[in-house]
Write a protein that holds these residues in place. Structure first.
Motif, short mmCIF file in Angstrom:
data_model
loop_
_atom_site.label_atom_id
_atom_site.label_comp_id
_atom_site.label_asym_id
_atom_site.label_seq_id
_atom_site.Cartn_x
_atom_site.Cartn_y
_atom_site.Cartn_z
N GLY A 31 25.43 28.27 15.65
CA GLY A 31 26.24 29.45 15.93
C GLY A 31 26.03 30.61 14.97
N VAL A 32 25.08 30.49 14.06
CA VAL A 32 24.81 31.52 13.06
C VAL A 32 23.31 31.82 13.05
N ILE A 33 22.96 33.10 12.86
CA ILE A 33 21.54 33.47 12.75
C ILE A 33 20.95 32.73 11.56
N ASP A 34 19.84 32.05 11.79
CA ASP A 34 19.16 31.32 10.71
C ASP A 34 18.63 32.32 9.68
N PRO A 35 18.73 31.98 8.38
CA PRO A 35 18.27 32.92 7.33
C PRO A 35 16.82 33.36 7.53
N GLN A 36 15.93 32.44 7.93
CA GLN A 36 14.53 32.81 8.12
C GLN A 36 14.33 33.71 9.34
N ALA A 37 15.31 33.76 10.25
CA ALA A 37 15.20 34.60 11.44
C ALA A 37 15.72 36.01 11.17
N ASP A 38 16.36 36.24 10.04
CA ASP A 38 16.90 37.56 9.68
C ASP A 38 16.48 37.89 8.25
N SER A 39 15.19 38.04 8.07
CA SER A 39 14.64 38.23 6.72
C SER A 39 15.13 39.50 6.04
N ASP A 40 15.45 40.56 6.82
CA ASP A 40 15.95 41.79 6.20
C ASP A 40 17.48 41.82 6.11
N ARG A 41 18.13 40.76 6.54
CA ARG A 41 19.58 40.55 6.45
C ARG A 41 20.40 41.71 7.04
N ASP A 42 19.93 42.22 8.19
CA ASP A 42 20.67 43.30 8.84
C ASP A 42 21.54 42.80 10.00
N GLY A 43 21.60 41.48 10.20
CA GLY A 43 22.42 40.91 11.27
C GLY A 43 21.74 40.91 12.62
N ILE A 44 20.49 41.37 12.66
CA ILE A 44 19.71 41.38 13.90
C ILE A 44 18.49 40.50 13.67
N PRO A 45 18.33 39.44 14.47
CA PRO A 45 17.20 38.54 14.22
C PRO A 45 15.85 39.21 14.50
N GLU A 46 14.87 38.88 13.66
CA GLU A 46 13.51 39.33 13.93
C GLU A 46 13.00 38.47 15.09
N PRO A 47 12.43 39.10 16.10
CA PRO A 47 12.06 38.36 17.30
C PRO A 47 10.90 37.38 17.06
N VAL A 82 13.41 31.32 23.17
CA VAL A 82 14.72 31.44 23.81
C VAL A 82 15.68 30.47 23.14
N THR A 83 16.82 31.00 22.73
CA THR A 83 17.86 30.16 22.14
C THR A 83 19.12 30.14 23.01
N ARG A 84 19.20 31.05 23.99
CA ARG A 84 20.40 31.14 24.82
C ARG A 84 20.09 31.92 26.09
N TYR A 85 20.72 31.52 27.20
CA TYR A 85 20.62 32.28 28.45
C TYR A 85 21.94 32.98 28.70
N VAL A 86 21.88 34.28 29.05
CA VAL A 86 23.09 35.08 29.24
C VAL A 86 23.01 35.88 30.53
N GLY A 130 16.95 35.05 29.07
CA GLY A 130 16.78 34.15 27.94
C GLY A 130 16.53 35.00 26.71
N ILE A 131 17.44 34.94 25.75
CA ILE A 131 17.33 35.80 24.57
C ILE A 131 17.07 34.98 23.31
N ASP A 132 16.49 35.64 22.34
CA ASP A 132 16.26 35.04 21.03
C ASP A 132 17.36 35.54 20.11
N THR A 133 18.35 34.67 19.86
CA THR A 133 19.48 35.05 19.01
C THR A 133 19.22 34.78 17.54
N GLY A 134 18.09 34.12 17.24
CA GLY A 134 17.80 33.76 15.86
C GLY A 134 18.50 32.48 15.42
N ASP A 135 19.29 31.87 16.29
CA ASP A 135 20.02 30.65 15.98
C ASP A 135 19.23 29.46 16.52
N HIS A 136 18.15 29.10 15.84
CA HIS A 136 17.25 28.06 16.32
C HIS A 136 17.75 26.65 16.03
#
Length: 161
Positions: A68-84, A88-92, A58-64
């Motif tokens: 299908g897109v990382i939420d802006p508040q989940a990627d505050s530094d805008r590097d394309g990697i969500p801040e944890p 869990v937003t998805r199981y892989v 179960g991973i935190d993709t930032g897409d709460h």
């Protein structure tokens, strides 16, 4: 200023033959341990009758909001990697591409368990679907009763900033 911690290394797998019976599956574990000053793998049978073991992360993709897109508040530094956040937003599956980019916040484990003996007159015509597995017994395997069990475990040391 350092600490030495013990590391437990254990690997689980499904064996086609249990210790007591050829042709009967079993869940087995290999554990890295010391024996007479040497480091060796110790092998034990955990449980007979286990036909399959599957794991998903179960991973935190930032897409709460699930668009299908990382939420802006989940990627505050805008590097394309969500801040944890530890949500869990998805199981892989373990071979998910770029798994290392995401925080693992939970683990799902499935076991498919088979009866010890075939049952006269019973025909298992079910299709079992779990963790991207689709299994339908065929031939003599249809005479065994089965159950699929699962457990989801939260990762206690999931980091949250």
């Amino acid at each position: 200023d350092h600490r030495v911690l013990n590391l437990v290394v254990r690997s689980y797998y499904i064996a086609r033959d249990s210790v007591s019976r050829a042709g009967f599956p079993a869940l087995r574990a290999k554990t890295l341990t010391r024996s007479g000053g040497n480091v060796v793998f110790d092998e034990d049978e955990v449980m007979t009758g286990i036909e399959d073991l599957q794991v998903q992360f179960g991973i935190d993709t930032g897409d709460h909001d699930n668009d299908g897109v990382i939420d802006p508040q989940a990627d505050s530094d805008r590097d394309g990697i969500p801040e944890p956040t530890g949500r869990v937003t998805r199981y892989v599956m373990p071979d998910f591409p770029a798994l290392e980019r995401y925080q693992v916040a939970a683990i799902r484990i499935w076991l498919r368990i088979r009866a010890d003996e075939p049952e006269g007159g019973f025909v298992d015509d079910r299709t079992y679907r779990y963790a991207e597995v689709v299994y339908t017994p065929a031939g003599p395997e249809r005479a065994f009763r089965r159950a699929v069990m699962s457990r989801t475990v939260a990762v206690r040391n999931a980091r949250v900033y």
